[in-house]
Design an enzyme around this catalytic site. Sequence first.
Site, PDB file in Angstrom:
ATOM      1  N   ASP A  16       0.826  -1.211   0.000  1.00  0.00           N
ATOM      2  CA  ASP A  16       0.000   0.000   0.000  1.00  0.00           C
ATOM      3  C   ASP A  16       0.862   1.265   0.000  1.00  0.00           C
ATOM      4  O   ASP A  16       1.957   1.269   0.572  1.00  0.00           O
ATOM      5  CB  ASP A  16      -0.902  -0.025   1.243  1.00  0.00           C
ATOM      6  CG  ASP A  16      -2.031   0.986   1.134  1.00  0.00           C
ATOM      7  OD1 ASP A  16      -2.319   1.469   0.015  1.00  0.00           O
ATOM      8  OD2 ASP A  16      -2.630   1.316   2.175  1.00  0.00           O
ATOM      9  N   HIS A  33       2.485   3.403  -9.008  1.00  0.00           N
ATOM     10  CA  HIS A  33       2.324   1.963  -9.264  1.00  0.00           C
ATOM     11  C   HIS A  33       3.551   1.415 -10.005  1.00  0.00           C
ATOM     12  O   HIS A  33       3.994   0.302  -9.745  1.00  0.00           O
ATOM     13  CB  HIS A  33       1.054   1.695 -10.067  1.00  0.00           C
ATOM     14  CG  HIS A  33      -0.209   2.031  -9.309  1.00  0.00           C
ATOM     15  ND1 HIS A  33      -0.433   1.622  -8.018  1.00  0.00           N
ATOM     16  CD2 HIS A  33      -1.310   2.751  -9.658  1.00  0.00           C
ATOM     17  CE1 HIS A  33      -1.622   2.062  -7.596  1.00  0.00           C
ATOM     18  NE2 HIS A  33      -2.163   2.754  -8.583  1.00  0.00           N
ATOM     19  N   LEU A 127      11.728 -19.823  -5.244  1.00  0.00           N
ATOM     20  CA  LEU A 127      10.714 -19.017  -4.548  1.00  0.00           C
ATOM     21  C   LEU A 127       9.340 -19.186  -5.203  1.00  0.00           C
ATOM     22  O   LEU A 127       9.211 -19.127  -6.422  1.00  0.00           O
ATOM     23  CB  LEU A 127      11.118 -17.533  -4.614  1.00  0.00           C
ATOM     24  CG  LEU A 127      10.110 -16.561  -3.995  1.00  0.00           C
ATOM     25  CD1 LEU A 127      10.118 -16.640  -2.477  1.00  0.00           C
ATOM     26  CD2 LEU A 127      10.401 -15.123  -4.448  1.00  0.00           C
TER      27      LEU A 127
HETATM   28  C1  FPP Z   1      -2.101   0.151  -3.282  1.00  0.00           C
HETATM   29  O1  FPP Z   1      -1.595   1.456  -3.265  1.00  0.00           O
HETATM   30  C2  FPP Z   1      -1.557  -0.557  -4.425  1.00  0.00           C
HETATM   31  C3  FPP Z   1      -2.293  -1.109  -5.434  1.00  0.00           C
HETATM   32  C4  FPP Z   1      -3.747  -1.054  -5.510  1.00  0.00           C
HETATM   33  C5  FPP Z   1      -1.651  -1.759  -6.552  1.00  0.00           C
HETATM   34  C6  FPP Z   1      -0.434  -2.545  -6.169  1.00  0.00           C
HETATM   35  C7  FPP Z   1       0.350  -2.754  -7.375  1.00  0.00           C
HETATM   36  C8  FPP Z   1       1.689  -2.737  -7.448  1.00  0.00           C
HETATM   37  C9  FPP Z   1       2.617  -2.589  -6.315  1.00  0.00           C
HETATM   38  C10 FPP Z   1       2.360  -2.880  -8.702  1.00  0.00           C
HETATM   39  C11 FPP Z   1       2.524  -4.318  -9.040  1.00  0.00           C
HETATM   40  C12 FPP Z   1       1.350  -4.610  -9.771  1.00  0.00           C
HETATM   41  C13 FPP Z   1       1.169  -5.579 -10.589  1.00  0.00           C
HETATM   42  C14 FPP Z   1      -0.063  -5.452 -11.332  1.00  0.00           C
HETATM   43  C15 FPP Z   1       2.093  -6.733 -10.762  1.00  0.00           C
HETATM   44  P1  FPP Z   1      -2.632   2.636  -3.396  1.00  0.00           P
HETATM   45  O2  FPP Z   1      -2.770   2.970  -4.828  1.00  0.00           O
HETATM   46  O3  FPP Z   1      -3.886   2.295  -2.699  1.00  0.00           O
HETATM   47  O4  FPP Z   1      -1.872   3.772  -2.648  1.00  0.00           O
HETATM   48  P2  FPP Z   1      -2.511   4.941  -1.780  1.00  0.00           P
HETATM   49  O5  FPP Z   1      -3.108   4.279  -0.563  1.00  0.00           O
HETATM   50  O6  FPP Z   1      -1.325   5.766  -1.434  1.00  0.00           O
HETATM   51  O7  FPP Z   1      -3.507   5.656  -2.629  1.00  0.00           O
END
Ligand code: FPP
Length: 241
Positions: A16, A33, A127
């Site tokens: 997150d 992202h 892994l």
């Molecule tokens: C949450 O951060 C993150 C996500 C919803 C997406 C997680 C994806 C990745 C780490 C990239 C890897 C992805 C793939 C598809 C392999 P948020 O957007 O909710 O952050 P915020 O809470 O700061 O808004």
Amino acid sequence: MAEQLSVPRHIAIVMDGNGRWASKRYMPRIAGHKQGVDALKRIVSACPSRNIEILTVFAFSSENWSRPVEEVSALMDILAMALSREVPKLKRDGVRLRFVGAREGLSERTKAGLEQAEAATADNSGLSLNVCFNYGGRWDIASAAARLATAGTPITEASLSSALSMAFCADPDLLIRTGNEMRLSNFLLWQSAYSELYFSDLLWPDFDEAALDAVLLAYASRERRFGKTSDQVSGNSAATT
Ligand code: FPP
């Protein structure tokens, strides 16, 4: 002789904070992202040398469909790009990639990408990397229960457990959430019953090997009791009688 620290066999991560990482830099959320993918690559590479056998990450939740359509579509593109760039390396490094979650609702292109990536790494025995995509813990439990009911199988802890989408591996020993939020957000609800929880205030793109090592150190100092008393766990027989 140096003391052997206890190491989690299976780590699960709610990655997150990508959006906030980007906003702090006046960048679009998508840039966060993309950085999130780099953080994931770092942690995947770091696991084997720390004797972590299974890594499960939450990449796209059943609820993420309600984000703005441009962000959803960008996440799908990031996934496709990450797969085409990274699968050859994962294959070389012995990583076994699995996607956990509903395939219904995904585009044909996305479904094909997931299937190809799984097939390409199916013979690997290093892994185990589980990417939860279009996943929700409630979806998992409800669909497992529905399958058992349709088959006329009695619903017990054991039968439900073995019908869940992660039945192929042990439950997570440690569940990490970055981004300074303290909730599970529908991730591995059943499987995290006895996981140690660790909440990091780092935003996911900032999470690195040193941050992982700090969490592992904290984990090693925890006592996992699985409902027993401390004396039972430590084998102090006088106190267990
Ligand atoms: C949450 O951060 C993150 C996500 C919803 C997406 C997680 C994806 C990745 C780490 C990239 C890897 C992805 C793939 C598809 C392999 P948020 O957007 O909710 O952050 P915020 O809470 O700061 O808004």
